[in-house]
Motif scaffolding. Structure first.
Motif, PDB file in Angstrom:
ATOM      1  N   ILE A 167       0.859  -1.186   0.000  1.00  0.00           N
ATOM      2  CA  ILE A 167       0.000   0.000   0.000  1.00  0.00           C
ATOM      3  C   ILE A 167       0.896   1.237   0.000  1.00  0.00           C
ATOM      4  O   ILE A 167       1.795   1.375   0.811  1.00  0.00           O
ATOM      5  CB  ILE A 167      -0.944   0.005   1.215  1.00  0.00           C
ATOM      6  CG1 ILE A 167      -1.977  -1.114   1.063  1.00  0.00           C
ATOM      7  CG2 ILE A 167      -1.637   1.356   1.343  1.00  0.00           C
ATOM      8  CD1 ILE A 167      -2.978  -1.195   2.182  1.00  0.00           C
ATOM      9  N   ASP A 168       0.647   2.118  -0.968  1.00  0.00           N
ATOM     10  CA  ASP A 168       1.433   3.337  -1.109  1.00  0.00           C
ATOM     11  C   ASP A 168       0.680   4.550  -0.580  1.00  0.00           C
ATOM     12  O   ASP A 168       1.275   5.488  -0.082  1.00  0.00           O
ATOM     13  CB  ASP A 168       1.787   3.555  -2.584  1.00  0.00           C
ATOM     14  CG  ASP A 168       2.616   4.792  -2.799  1.00  0.00           C
ATOM     15  OD1 ASP A 168       3.809   4.753  -2.448  1.00  0.00           O
ATOM     16  OD2 ASP A 168       2.071   5.806  -3.277  1.00  0.00           O
ATOM     17  N   LYS A 197       0.163   9.617   1.365  1.00  0.00           N
ATOM     18  CA  LYS A 197       1.097   8.559   1.781  1.00  0.00           C
ATOM     19  C   LYS A 197       0.776   8.118   3.201  1.00  0.00           C
ATOM     20  O   LYS A 197       0.390   8.927   4.027  1.00  0.00           O
ATOM     21  CB  LYS A 197       2.533   9.060   1.730  1.00  0.00           C
ATOM     22  CG  LYS A 197       3.062   9.199   0.341  1.00  0.00           C
ATOM     23  CD  LYS A 197       4.136   8.179   0.143  1.00  0.00           C
ATOM     24  CE  LYS A 197       4.774   8.366  -1.226  1.00  0.00           C
ATOM     25  NZ  LYS A 197       4.997   7.107  -1.845  1.00  0.00           N
ATOM     26  N   LEU A 198       0.941   6.832   3.458  1.00  0.00           N
ATOM     27  CA  LEU A 198       0.719   6.292   4.798  1.00  0.00           C
ATOM     28  C   LEU A 198       2.062   6.050   5.467  1.00  0.00           C
ATOM     29  O   LEU A 198       3.024   5.642   4.819  1.00  0.00           O
ATOM     30  CB  LEU A 198      -0.076   4.995   4.713  1.00  0.00           C
ATOM     31  CG  LEU A 198      -1.469   5.121   4.092  1.00  0.00           C
ATOM     32  CD1 LEU A 198      -2.130   3.760   4.022  1.00  0.00           C
ATOM     33  CD2 LEU A 198      -2.324   6.095   4.869  1.00  0.00           C
ATOM     34  N   ALA A 209      -0.289   0.839   6.438  1.00  0.00           N
ATOM     35  CA  ALA A 209       0.967   1.129   5.753  1.00  0.00           C
ATOM     36  C   ALA A 209       1.849  -0.112   5.620  1.00  0.00           C
ATOM     37  O   ALA A 209       2.713  -0.174   4.752  1.00  0.00           O
ATOM     38  CB  ALA A 209       1.719   2.240   6.483  1.00  0.00           C
ATOM     39  N   LYS A 210       1.632  -1.107   6.476  1.00  0.00           N
ATOM     40  CA  LYS A 210       2.436  -2.325   6.438  1.00  0.00           C
ATOM     41  C   LYS A 210       1.775  -3.434   5.620  1.00  0.00           C
ATOM     42  O   LYS A 210       2.388  -4.466   5.365  1.00  0.00           O
ATOM     43  CB  LYS A 210       2.683  -2.818   7.864  1.00  0.00           C
ATOM     44  CG  LYS A 210       3.515  -1.861   8.682  1.00  0.00           C
ATOM     45  CD  LYS A 210       3.583  -2.283  10.131  1.00  0.00           C
ATOM     46  CE  LYS A 210       4.273  -1.205  10.960  1.00  0.00           C
ATOM     47  NZ  LYS A 210       4.061  -1.404  12.382  1.00  0.00           N
ATOM     48  N   ALA A 211       0.525  -3.229   5.228  1.00  0.00           N
ATOM     49  CA  ALA A 211      -0.224  -4.272   4.521  1.00  0.00           C
ATOM     50  C   ALA A 211       0.253  -4.409   3.076  1.00  0.00           C
ATOM     51  O   ALA A 211       0.811  -3.482   2.495  1.00  0.00           O
ATOM     52  CB  ALA A 211      -1.716  -3.946   4.546  1.00  0.00           C
ATOM     53  N   LEU A 217      -7.501   2.809  -2.322  1.00  0.00           N
ATOM     54  CA  LEU A 217      -6.099   2.514  -2.031  1.00  0.00           C
ATOM     55  C   LEU A 217      -5.251   2.506  -3.303  1.00  0.00           C
ATOM     56  O   LEU A 217      -5.697   2.088  -4.371  1.00  0.00           O
ATOM     57  CB  LEU A 217      -5.975   1.171  -1.319  1.00  0.00           C
ATOM     58  CG  LEU A 217      -6.672   1.076   0.030  1.00  0.00           C
ATOM     59  CD1 LEU A 217      -6.615  -0.362   0.543  1.00  0.00           C
ATOM     60  CD2 LEU A 217      -6.058   2.026   1.036  1.00  0.00           C
ATOM     61  N   ARG A 218      -4.013   2.958  -3.146  1.00  0.00           N
ATOM     62  CA  ARG A 218      -3.036   2.923  -4.243  1.00  0.00           C
ATOM     63  C   ARG A 218      -1.862   2.046  -3.789  1.00  0.00           C
ATOM     64  O   ARG A 218      -1.372   2.172  -2.675  1.00  0.00           O
ATOM     65  CB  ARG A 218      -2.555   4.338  -4.560  1.00  0.00           C
ATOM     66  CG  ARG A 218      -1.533   4.373  -5.696  1.00  0.00           C
ATOM     67  CD  ARG A 218      -1.165   5.776  -6.055  1.00  0.00           C
ATOM     68  NE  ARG A 218      -0.351   6.347  -4.980  1.00  0.00           N
ATOM     69  CZ  ARG A 218       0.092   7.602  -4.983  1.00  0.00           C
ATOM     70  NH1 ARG A 218      -0.209   8.408  -5.977  1.00  0.00           N
ATOM     71  NH2 ARG A 218       0.829   8.043  -3.994  1.00  0.00           N
TER      72      ARG A 218
END
Length: 129
Positions: A9-10, A22-23, A36-38, A124-125
Motif C-alpha cells: 500500500i502506497d 502517503k501512509l 501502511a504495512k499491509a 487505495l493505491r
C-alpha cells in the motif's frame, strides 16, 4: 501492465485534498500504521490482503492465527481473499458489494486502475513490493 505479484500500500485516497495521501508505518495512529504495512498478493484467480508477521509476534500468536483460519503466504498472514478475473483485456476485482439500487442489481466487479507504476483499487493505491 502485469498485475500478478506482491504490492505494498502506497497511499489512501484523500477526500479533503484530492489525490492520494502517503501512509506512515511509524504513525502513532494504529490504523494508519497497520494499513501502511499491509500488502496484497495477486495470482491468477485471487487477491490476498495480508499483514506481515512481525518479529514481536510469538510462535503461539502465529499458531493461534492459523487455528483461527488465517493462512500464511510468503511470510504474511492472509487477512482476506477476494476473487479477481481477466475479461476483455482488463483485470477486475470483486468488491463484495451486493444488493440493488432502484431495482437494478449492483455489479460487484470493479476494474483495477493503473496510474503509471501504481495499481489502484478504489480508495487505495499500491506499488510493487
Amino acid at each position: 501492465m502485469e498485475i500478478k505479484g506482491t504490492w505494498k500500500i502506497d497511499g489512501m485516497l484523500d477526500f479533503l485534498n484530492g489525490g492520494y495521501r502517503k501512509l506512515d508505518p511509524a504513525s502513532e495512529d494504529e490504523s494508519e500504521a497497520m494499513f501502511a504495512k499491509a500488502v496484497i498478493i495477486i495470482n491468477d484467480t485471487e487477491m490476498l490482503t495480508c499483514l506481515p508477521i512481525t518479529e514481536d509476534m510469538s510462535p503461539e500468536q502465529i499458531e493461534q492465527a492459523k487455528e483461527e483460519g488465517m493462512a500464511i503466504v510468503d511470510g504474511y498472514l492472509v487477512q482476506s481473499s477476494e476473487p479477481i478475473k481477466f475479461e476483455d483485456g482488463k483485470w477486475f476485482y470483486n468488491t463484495g458489494i451486493q444488493g440493488d439500487i432502484m431495482g437494478e442489481e449492483i455489479n460487484p466487479w470493479s476494474e483495477f486502475e493503473f496510474d503509471g507504476e501504481y495499481l489502484c483499487t478504489g480508495m487505495l493505491r499500491f506499488r510493487r513490493a
